[in-house]
Design an enzyme around this catalytic site. Structure first.
Site, PDB file in Angstrom:
ATOM      1  N   GLU A 134      23.723 -28.351 -50.278  1.00 38.30           N
ATOM      2  CA  GLU A 134      24.338 -27.710 -51.185  1.00 38.30           C
ATOM      3  C   GLU A 134      25.903 -27.643 -50.863  1.00 38.30           C
ATOM      4  O   GLU A 134      26.091 -28.338 -49.942  1.00 38.30           O
ATOM      5  CB  GLU A 134      23.947 -25.961 -51.017  1.00 38.30           C
ATOM      6  CG  GLU A 134      24.194 -25.671 -49.448  1.00 38.30           C
ATOM      7  CD  GLU A 134      23.798 -23.980 -49.315  1.00 38.30           C
ATOM      8  OE1 GLU A 134      23.816 -23.358 -50.207  1.00 38.30           O
ATOM      9  OE2 GLU A 134      23.304 -23.821 -48.247  1.00 38.30           O
TER      10      GLU A 134
ATOM     11  N   ARG B 217      17.579 -10.439 -47.941  1.00 39.36           N
ATOM     12  CA  ARG B 217      18.189 -11.641 -47.392  1.00 39.36           C
ATOM     13  C   ARG B 217      18.745 -11.267 -46.025  1.00 39.36           C
ATOM     14  O   ARG B 217      18.661 -11.803 -45.129  1.00 39.36           O
ATOM     15  CB  ARG B 217      18.946 -12.285 -48.265  1.00 39.36           C
ATOM     16  CG  ARG B 217      19.381 -13.635 -47.869  1.00 39.36           C
ATOM     17  CD  ARG B 217      20.065 -14.519 -48.770  1.00 39.36           C
ATOM     18  NE  ARG B 217      21.402 -13.878 -49.014  1.00 39.36           N
ATOM     19  CZ  ARG B 217      22.042 -14.258 -50.192  1.00 39.36           C
ATOM     20  NH1 ARG B 217      21.657 -15.416 -50.767  1.00 39.36           N
ATOM     21  NH2 ARG B 217      23.384 -13.773 -50.404  1.00 39.36           N
TER      22      ARG B 217
ATOM     23  N   LYS C 127      22.192 -16.340 -43.710  1.00 36.45           N
ATOM     24  CA  LYS C 127      23.625 -16.011 -44.111  1.00 36.45           C
ATOM     25  C   LYS C 127      24.494 -15.515 -42.856  1.00 36.45           C
ATOM     26  O   LYS C 127      24.791 -14.387 -42.542  1.00 36.45           O
ATOM     27  CB  LYS C 127      23.712 -15.122 -45.114  1.00 36.45           C
ATOM     28  CG  LYS C 127      25.222 -15.481 -45.812  1.00 36.45           C
ATOM     29  CD  LYS C 127      25.194 -14.740 -47.175  1.00 36.45           C
ATOM     30  CE  LYS C 127      26.345 -14.754 -47.915  1.00 36.45           C
ATOM     31  NZ  LYS C 127      26.918 -15.894 -48.305  1.00 36.45           N
TER      32      LYS C 127
HETATM   33  N1  PLP Z   1      25.147 -21.244 -50.363  1.00 36.06           N
HETATM   34  C1  PLP Z   1      26.109 -20.742 -49.582  1.00 36.06           C
HETATM   35  C2  PLP Z   1      26.319 -21.518 -48.508  1.00 36.06           C
HETATM   36  C3  PLP Z   1      26.806 -19.485 -49.748  1.00 36.06           C
HETATM   37  O1  PLP Z   1      27.730 -18.926 -49.028  1.00 36.06           O
HETATM   38  C4  PLP Z   1      26.255 -18.762 -50.927  1.00 36.06           C
HETATM   39  C5  PLP Z   1      27.089 -17.189 -51.213  1.00 36.06           C
HETATM   40  O2  PLP Z   1      26.439 -16.303 -50.758  1.00 36.06           O
HETATM   41  C6  PLP Z   1      25.587 -19.221 -51.811  1.00 36.06           C
HETATM   42  C7  PLP Z   1      24.733 -20.308 -51.496  1.00 36.06           C
HETATM   43  C8  PLP Z   1      25.009 -18.585 -53.016  1.00 36.06           C
HETATM   44  O3  PLP Z   1      24.368 -17.512 -52.819  1.00 36.06           O
HETATM   45  P1  PLP Z   1      24.473 -16.217 -53.728  1.00 36.06           P
HETATM   46  O4  PLP Z   1      24.026 -16.450 -55.116  1.00 36.06           O
HETATM   47  O5  PLP Z   1      23.130 -15.348 -53.218  1.00 36.06           O
HETATM   48  O6  PLP Z   1      25.430 -15.376 -53.692  1.00 36.06           O
HETATM   49  C1  COI Z   2      29.325 -15.388 -51.666  1.00 38.74           C
HETATM   50  O1  COI Z   2      29.260 -16.220 -52.640  1.00 38.74           O
HETATM   51  O2  COI Z   2      29.054 -14.004 -51.881  1.00 38.74           O
HETATM   52  C2  COI Z   2      29.696 -15.887 -50.564  1.00 38.74           C
HETATM   53  O3  COI Z   2      29.507 -15.354 -49.393  1.00 38.74           O
HETATM   54  C3  COI Z   2      30.452 -17.286 -50.384  1.00 38.74           C
HETATM   55  C4  COI Z   2      31.786 -17.140 -49.568  1.00 38.74           C
HETATM   56  C5  COI Z   2      32.081 -18.574 -49.438  1.00 38.74           C
HETATM   57  C6  COI Z   2      32.754 -16.532 -50.273  1.00 38.74           C
END
Ligand code: PLP
Ligand code: COI
Length: 344
Positions: free
Chosen positions: A219, A80, A183
């Site tokens: 989201e 990612r 991200k």
């Molecule tokens: N959506 C947002 C905006 C996020 O910041 C995160 C965190 O990383 C997620 C979704 C969840 O992604 P992941 O499950 O890969 O941590």
């Molecule tokens: C994560 O879940 O890793 C994130 O980066 C989300 C953040 C808002 C703490």
């Protein structure tokens, strides 16, 4: 040893022992190093300060029941970050370097890895920053990649408790063909002020809609959205949400548990039909959402709609099952049938 109360950990920037870093210059990544100074020197004209050329990842290291140390699906974070770096026109560490630096970060900060038994973990923050001094709006092949970490417990202060959310009618997170699915730090900048307003009004989370029509759920500000309807696990299909690794994992868990997985546009009106709603992500793990209000103007008094999922904010059975399963695999208490754990 270091005086940390492992049961009292929240989710905070924490000064551990070292940060691991590498520098991309002249077409290559430097051998990675560990620094204990916790400071980097950047030119005031650096891309990151003016044009937000910066992206990051988030993943966790777990001390498992049998003493082993596991990173959860770090290959997915490496992939990612590559996708995000390409979007920003930045050089990106290859997967092997990404994994080696994450492992080095854990090994160099072992005393901060929570022992098994506290439902706590070591959160890793890989960060990629554009440091070239410039005014022009063009990519430049120079960057710093750093991996830092912090011991963490629950993002919202309590595990598996439900929280409220608000749909802010006058704020969007991401444009239809914009940066929402990457991200990048800049995606989060626009959430700070609405989060403050939401918190001041007693809401924990912000739920963003698709900005093109505002008719579908996108989201949460910190995490993906999922909902339970009968035997279905429903999650939005949208170009502007972050492809969450936790959500992808939960879809597989739900399928393993015999549920039907639906990834499709989720109309706002459908919120009235869900039995359970949850936020999912590395930081929030699974956080059940008790109710969601719609406020046409976040700073105003009017609430036009309330969607309530569980009476008295009780945590639903499916959220509980999914939570127990994913955390069970992460802490080595349940069999890792998909090979999600990456052992150090
Ligand atoms: N959506 C947002 C905006 C996020 O910041 C995160 C965190 O990383 C997620 C979704 C969840 O992604 P992941 O499950 O890969 O941590
Ligand atoms: C994560 O879940 O890793 C994130 O980066 C989300 C953040 C808002 C703490």
């Amino acid at each position: 040893m270091n005086g940390i109360d492992w049961d009292a950990l929240g989710f905070d920037a924490y000064r551990t022992r070292t940060v691991i870093f590498s520098h991309f210059k002249d077409g290559q990544w430097s051998p990675f190093e560990a620094t204990e100074t916790f400071s980097f020197t950047f030119d005031p004209f650096a891309q990151v300060f003016h044009y937000a050329i910066s992206c990051f990842e988030g993943l966790k290291a777990f001390r498992q029941q049998d003493g082993r140390i596991a990173l959860f699906r770090p290959d997915q974070n490496a992939a990612r970050m590559k996708r995000t770096a390409d979007f920003l026109g930045m050089p990106c560490p290859p997967k092997e370097l990404f994994l080696q630096m994450c492992a080095a970060c854990v090994e160099n900060n072992l005393e901060f890895l929570p022992p098994y038994g506290h439902r706590a973990s070591l959160y890793l923050r890989p960060l990629l920053v554009g440091m070239h001094p410039q005014m022009q709006l063009v990519p430049y092949p120079e960057a710093v990649f750093a991996v830092m970490c912090a011991p963490v417990g629950s993002y919202y202060g309590e595990h598996l408790r439900s929280f409220s959310a608000v749909i802010p009618g006058n704020y969007d997170r991401a444009a239809p063909k914009g940066s929402g699915s990457y991200k990048i730090g800049a995606n989060y900048a626009s959430t700070f002020k609405p989060y403050k307003m939401a918190h001041d009004q007693g809401y924990t989370e912000l739920l963003y809609l698709n900005s093109a029509t505002r008719q579908f759920v996108d989201e949460f500000g910190s995490s993906n959205f999922f909902a339970i309807k009968g035997n279905k696990y429903v999650t939005p299909l949208s170009d502007s949400v972050l492809p969450s690794i936790t959500n992808k994992t939960l879809q597989e868990v739900a399928a393993d548990l015999g549920m039907q997985v639906e990834k499709r546009p989720v109309p706002v009106e459908e919120l009235a039909e869900f039995e359970e709603v949850g936020a999912c992500g590395t930081a929030v793990v699974i956080t059940p959402i008790s109710h969601i209000d719609i406020k046409p103007v976040l700073e105003g008094p009017e609430v036009t709609r309330v969607f309530r999922f569980r009476p008295d904010g009780e945590v639903g059975p499916v959220c509980t099952r999914l939570y127990r399963h994913i955390t069970g695999v992460q802490f080595g208490e349940r069999e890792d049938t998909h090979g999600w754990c990456y052992y150090l």
